[in-house]
Design a protein around this motif. Structure first.
Motif, PDB file in Angstrom:
ATOM      1  N   TYR A   1       0.838  -1.201   0.000  1.00 57.61           N
ATOM      2  CA  TYR A   1       0.000   0.000   0.000  1.00 57.61           C
ATOM      3  C   TYR A   1       0.876   1.256   0.000  1.00 57.61           C
ATOM      4  CZ  TYR A   1      -4.619  -2.135   0.641  1.00 57.61           C
ATOM      5  OH  TYR A   1      -5.791  -2.832   0.461  1.00 57.61           O
ATOM      6  N   ASP A   2       1.958   1.192   0.763  1.00 55.92           N
ATOM      7  CA  ASP A   2       2.880   2.328   0.816  1.00 55.92           C
ATOM      8  C   ASP A   2       3.561   2.544  -0.537  1.00 55.92           C
ATOM      9  OD1 ASP A   2       4.259   4.385   2.430  1.00 55.92           O
ATOM     10  OD2 ASP A   2       6.038   3.172   2.063  1.00 55.92           O
ATOM     11  N   GLU A   3       3.968   1.433  -1.185  1.00 60.00           N
ATOM     12  CA  GLU A   3       4.581   1.535  -2.513  1.00 60.00           C
ATOM     13  C   GLU A   3       3.590   2.112  -3.517  1.00 60.00           C
ATOM     14  OE1 GLU A   3       6.363  -2.061  -3.943  1.00 60.00           O
ATOM     15  OE2 GLU A   3       7.420  -2.435  -2.058  1.00 60.00           O
ATOM     16  N   PHE A   4       2.335   1.689  -3.415  1.00 57.32           N
ATOM     17  CA  PHE A   4       1.301   2.210  -4.309  1.00 57.32           C
ATOM     18  C   PHE A   4       1.119   3.703  -4.087  1.00 57.32           C
ATOM     19  CE2 PHE A   4      -3.114   3.294  -5.284  1.00 57.32           C
ATOM     20  CZ  PHE A   4      -3.263   2.789  -6.574  1.00 57.32           C
ATOM     21  N   ASP A   5       1.090   4.090  -2.827  1.00 59.61           N
ATOM     22  CA  ASP A   5       0.903   5.494  -2.462  1.00 59.61           C
ATOM     23  C   ASP A   5       2.026   6.371  -3.016  1.00 59.61           C
ATOM     24  OD1 ASP A   5      -1.211   6.654  -1.134  1.00 59.61           O
ATOM     25  OD2 ASP A   5       0.000   7.124   0.634  1.00 59.61           O
ATOM     26  N   LYS A   6       3.253   5.865  -2.948  1.00 55.44           N
ATOM     27  CA  LYS A   6       4.420   6.657  -3.339  1.00 55.44           C
ATOM     28  C   LYS A   6       4.846   6.441  -4.794  1.00 55.44           C
ATOM     29  CE  LYS A   6       6.286   6.702   1.374  1.00 55.44           C
ATOM     30  NZ  LYS A   6       7.370   6.223   2.266  1.00 55.44           N
ATOM     31  N   PHE A   7       4.113   5.593  -5.510  1.00 55.33           N
ATOM     32  CA  PHE A   7       4.515   5.286  -6.882  1.00 55.33           C
ATOM     33  C   PHE A   7       4.527   6.552  -7.726  1.00 55.33           C
ATOM     34  CE2 PHE A   7       3.946   4.044 -11.273  1.00 55.33           C
ATOM     35  CZ  PHE A   7       4.816   2.973 -11.401  1.00 55.33           C
ATOM     36  N   SER A   8       5.593   6.735  -8.499  1.00 53.68           N
ATOM     37  CA  SER A   8       5.701   7.926  -9.343  1.00 53.68           C
ATOM     38  C   SER A   8       6.583   7.628 -10.545  1.00 53.68           C
ATOM     39  CB  SER A   8       6.282   9.102  -8.543  1.00 53.68           C
ATOM     40  OG  SER A   8       7.591   8.790  -8.089  1.00 53.68           O
ATOM     41  N   PHE A   9       6.521   8.507 -11.501  1.00 52.75           N
ATOM     42  CA  PHE A   9       7.329   8.392 -12.711  1.00 52.75           C
ATOM     43  C   PHE A   9       8.795   8.643 -12.370  1.00 52.75           C
ATOM     44  CE2 PHE A   9       9.195   9.926 -16.662  1.00 52.75           C
ATOM     45  CZ  PHE A   9       8.650   9.084 -17.615  1.00 52.75           C
ATOM     46  N   VAL A  10       9.690   7.823 -12.921  1.00 53.24           N
ATOM     47  CA  VAL A  10      11.125   7.993 -12.712  1.00 53.24           C
ATOM     48  C   VAL A  10      11.707   8.745 -13.905  1.00 53.24           C
ATOM     49  CG1 VAL A  10      13.349   6.824 -12.458  1.00 53.24           C
ATOM     50  CG2 VAL A  10      11.312   5.914 -11.312  1.00 53.24           C
ATOM     51  N   LYS A  11      12.373   9.830 -13.646  1.00 57.71           N
ATOM     52  CA  LYS A  11      12.909  10.658 -14.728  1.00 57.71           C
ATOM     53  C   LYS A  11      13.789   9.827 -15.661  1.00 57.71           C
ATOM     54  CE  LYS A  11      15.416  14.961 -15.663  1.00 57.71           C
ATOM     55  NZ  LYS A  11      16.116  16.123 -15.085  1.00 57.71           N
ATOM     56  N   GLY A  12      13.541   9.951 -16.941  1.00 57.98           N
ATOM     57  CA  GLY A  12      14.346   9.276 -17.935  1.00 57.98           C
ATOM     58  C   GLY A  12      13.768   7.962 -18.427  1.00 57.98           C
ATOM     59  N   GLU A  13      12.768   7.415 -17.722  1.00 59.27           N
ATOM     60  CA  GLU A  13      12.210   6.141 -18.179  1.00 59.27           C
ATOM     61  C   GLU A  13      11.175   6.358 -19.279  1.00 59.27           C
ATOM     62  OE1 GLU A  13      10.228   3.915 -15.119  1.00 59.27           O
ATOM     63  OE2 GLU A  13       8.895   5.565 -14.576  1.00 59.27           O
ATOM     64  N   THR A  14      10.972   5.342 -20.091  1.00 63.53           N
ATOM     65  CA  THR A  14       9.972   5.407 -21.146  1.00 63.53           C
ATOM     66  C   THR A  14       8.596   5.127 -20.563  1.00 63.53           C
ATOM     67  OG1 THR A  14      10.157   3.050 -21.669  1.00 63.53           O
ATOM     68  CG2 THR A  14      11.663   4.556 -22.817  1.00 63.53           C
ATOM     69  N   LEU A  15       7.568   5.375 -21.354  1.00 67.61           N
ATOM     70  CA  LEU A  15       6.212   5.064 -20.908  1.00 67.61           C
ATOM     71  C   LEU A  15       6.068   3.565 -20.649  1.00 67.61           C
ATOM     72  CD1 LEU A  15       3.306   6.073 -20.392  1.00 67.61           C
ATOM     73  CD2 LEU A  15       2.817   5.556 -22.805  1.00 67.61           C
ATOM     74  N   TYR A  16       6.707   2.755 -21.483  1.00 71.23           N
ATOM     75  CA  TYR A  16       6.624   1.303 -21.302  1.00 71.23           C
ATOM     76  C   TYR A  16       7.272   0.886 -19.980  1.00 71.23           C
ATOM     77  CZ  TYR A  16       7.445  -3.676 -21.788  1.00 71.23           C
ATOM     78  OH  TYR A  16       7.482  -5.022 -21.558  1.00 71.23           O
TER      79      TYR A  16
ATOM     80  N   ARG B   1       6.622  -1.216 -14.472  1.00 69.97           N
ATOM     81  CA  ARG B   1       6.788  -1.140 -13.015  1.00 69.97           C
ATOM     82  C   ARG B   1       5.429  -1.116 -12.326  1.00 69.97           C
ATOM     83  NH1 ARG B   1       8.508   2.852 -10.400  1.00 69.97           N
ATOM     84  NH2 ARG B   1       8.333   4.488 -11.998  1.00 69.97           N
ATOM     85  N   PHE B   2       4.505  -0.360 -12.898  1.00 69.29           N
ATOM     86  CA  PHE B   2       3.167  -0.267 -12.311  1.00 69.29           C
ATOM     87  C   PHE B   2       2.458  -1.622 -12.356  1.00 69.29           C
ATOM     88  CE2 PHE B   2      -1.361   0.906 -12.221  1.00 69.29           C
ATOM     89  CZ  PHE B   2      -1.380   1.790 -11.158  1.00 69.29           C
ATOM     90  N   ALA B   3       2.596  -2.318 -13.497  1.00 70.77           N
ATOM     91  CA  ALA B   3       1.960  -3.631 -13.648  1.00 70.77           C
ATOM     92  C   ALA B   3       2.519  -4.629 -12.634  1.00 70.77           C
ATOM     93  CB  ALA B   3       2.158  -4.145 -15.071  1.00 70.77           C
ATOM     94  N   GLN B   4       3.830  -4.578 -12.388  1.00 67.76           N
ATOM     95  CA  GLN B   4       4.438  -5.471 -11.398  1.00 67.76           C
ATOM     96  C   GLN B   4       3.891  -5.205 -10.003  1.00 67.76           C
ATOM     97  OE1 GLN B   4       8.653  -4.627 -12.330  1.00 67.76           O
ATOM     98  NE2 GLN B   4       8.882  -6.809 -12.773  1.00 67.76           N
ATOM     99  N   LEU B   5       3.742  -3.925  -9.665  1.00 68.24           N
ATOM    100  CA  LEU B   5       3.221  -3.558  -8.353  1.00 68.24           C
ATOM    101  C   LEU B   5       1.783  -4.043  -8.182  1.00 68.24           C
ATOM    102  CD1 LEU B   5       3.254  -2.043  -5.661  1.00 68.24           C
ATOM    103  CD2 LEU B   5       2.731   0.067  -6.910  1.00 68.24           C
ATOM    104  N   ILE B   6       0.941  -3.801  -9.176  1.00 62.86           N
ATOM    105  CA  ILE B   6      -0.458  -4.225  -9.089  1.00 62.86           C
ATOM    106  C   ILE B   6      -0.558  -5.748  -9.044  1.00 62.86           C
ATOM    107  CG2 ILE B   6      -2.705  -4.175 -10.233  1.00 62.86           C
ATOM    108  CD1 ILE B   6      -1.799  -1.510  -8.958  1.00 62.86           C
ATOM    109  N   ASN B   7       0.293  -6.427  -9.798  1.00 63.76           N
ATOM    110  CA  ASN B   7       0.286  -7.890  -9.775  1.00 63.76           C
ATOM    111  C   ASN B   7       0.649  -8.416  -8.388  1.00 63.76           C
ATOM    112  OD1 ASN B   7       0.327 -10.604 -11.186  1.00 63.76           O
ATOM    113  ND2 ASN B   7       2.408 -10.540 -10.387  1.00 63.76           N
ATOM    114  N   ASN B   8       1.654  -7.824  -7.760  1.00 60.52           N
ATOM    115  CA  ASN B   8       2.046  -8.246  -6.410  1.00 60.52           C
ATOM    116  C   ASN B   8       0.905  -8.044  -5.414  1.00 60.52           C
ATOM    117  OD1 ASN B   8       4.584  -8.932  -7.324  1.00 60.52           O
ATOM    118  ND2 ASN B   8       5.528  -7.002  -6.730  1.00 60.52           N
ATOM    119  N   MET B   9       0.119  -7.002  -5.625  1.00 57.02           N
ATOM    120  CA  MET B   9      -1.029  -6.755  -4.749  1.00 57.02           C
ATOM    121  C   MET B   9      -2.140  -7.771  -5.018  1.00 57.02           C
ATOM    122  SD  MET B   9      -1.004  -2.567  -5.002  1.00 57.02           S
ATOM    123  CE  MET B   9      -1.978  -2.179  -3.552  1.00 57.02           C
ATOM    124  N   ASN B  10      -2.353  -8.075  -6.286  1.00 52.79           N
ATOM    125  CA  ASN B  10      -3.409  -9.033  -6.636  1.00 52.79           C
ATOM    126  C   ASN B  10      -3.090 -10.432  -6.136  1.00 52.79           C
ATOM    127  OD1 ASN B  10      -4.978  -7.122  -7.955  1.00 52.79           O
ATOM    128  ND2 ASN B  10      -4.057  -7.505  -9.957  1.00 52.79           N
TER     129      ASN B  10
END
Length: 245
Positions: free
Chosen positions: A136-151, A156-165
């Protein structure tokens, strides 16, 4: 009793079982079950892993003593059960890093190994609660990392949601979608607004949002470059004045 080494069944390995990463036990467990589902006699193998501890058959001798049957003495049905349990044992052991393997490899049936790994990795209910708090804390603090692509951001977001599911954490769809969109940097603001107007965030999913945004990544990058180049208004004016007429 017949030893594991004596009757080890080497599974036809066109690929290897997933390797356990200690911080991602629940994901590994789910992946391992899917891997077993793709094996021959999958139902029996999975049953031995999850539910039933194999009891090796015995035979009573003429003098009244009881001994464990040798493999060649087993019936066809008993041999199939023994083979499936050994296949299950082999699959689970191959998916363990050396330090975990050393702790559990003395067990002779697959369910005992599976249960022991679960106990080692998952621990108590409290540790599961702590894991939920961490996610929940990781979800709360999740943000875009400078320099990364949209993919990379989407991945990273998909991995986080999968770990929660995987551990059945409940999140409203609109909450997940809103987090995915609102964590993007300013150059995406126009496209984020457009997709919020065009899509119902209560029924769509972030995969569909990614597919839409991906089409506009070039334009978002151009906006970012312009902002970085002319973030100082005086630099913009100076550049304009130096431009050839």
């Amino acid at each position: 009793m017949t030893t594991l080494v004596e009757f080890m069944i080497i599974t036809g390995a066109d690929n290897r079982p997933p390797m356990l990463e200690k911080s991602l036990y629940d994901s590994w467990k789910s992946h391992m079950e899917l891997y077993i589902e793709n094996r021959e006699n999958r139902k029996m193998i999975l049953n031995f892993v999850q539910n039933v501890s194999l009891v090796w058959p015995t035979v009573v001798e003429e003098d009244g003593t009881t001994r464990t049957k040798r493999y060649e003495e087993l019936s066809v049905a008993e041999k199939l059960q023994a083979d499936c349990d050994l296949k299950a044992t082999n699959i689970v052991l191959q998916g363990l890093p050396p330090d975990v393997y050393a702790i559990v490899n003395h067990h002779k049936v697959s369910k005992a190994i599976w249960d022991r790994v679960k106990l080692l990795m998952q621990g108590t209910k409290l540790s599961l609660q702590e894991k939920e708090c961490k996610l929940y804390d990781e979800f709360d603090k999740f943000s875009f990392v400078k320099g990364e692509t949209l993919y990379q951001y989407y991945w990273r977001f998909a991995q986080l949601i999968n770990n929660m599911n995987v551990i059945n954490m409940s999140m409203r769809l609109v909450q997940v979608n809103t987090k995915f969109l609102d964590s993007l940097p300013p150059e995406w603001s126009k496209f984020v607004t457009d997709v919020k107007l065009a899509r119902d965030l209560h029924t769509t999913n972030y995969d569909q949002l990614y597919s839409y945004l991906e089409q506009h990544e070039v334009h978002a990058n151009e906006t970012r470059l312009m902002r970085e180049r002319y973030q100082d208004p005086l630099a913009f004016v100076a550049n304009y004045n130096q431009s050839p007429s």
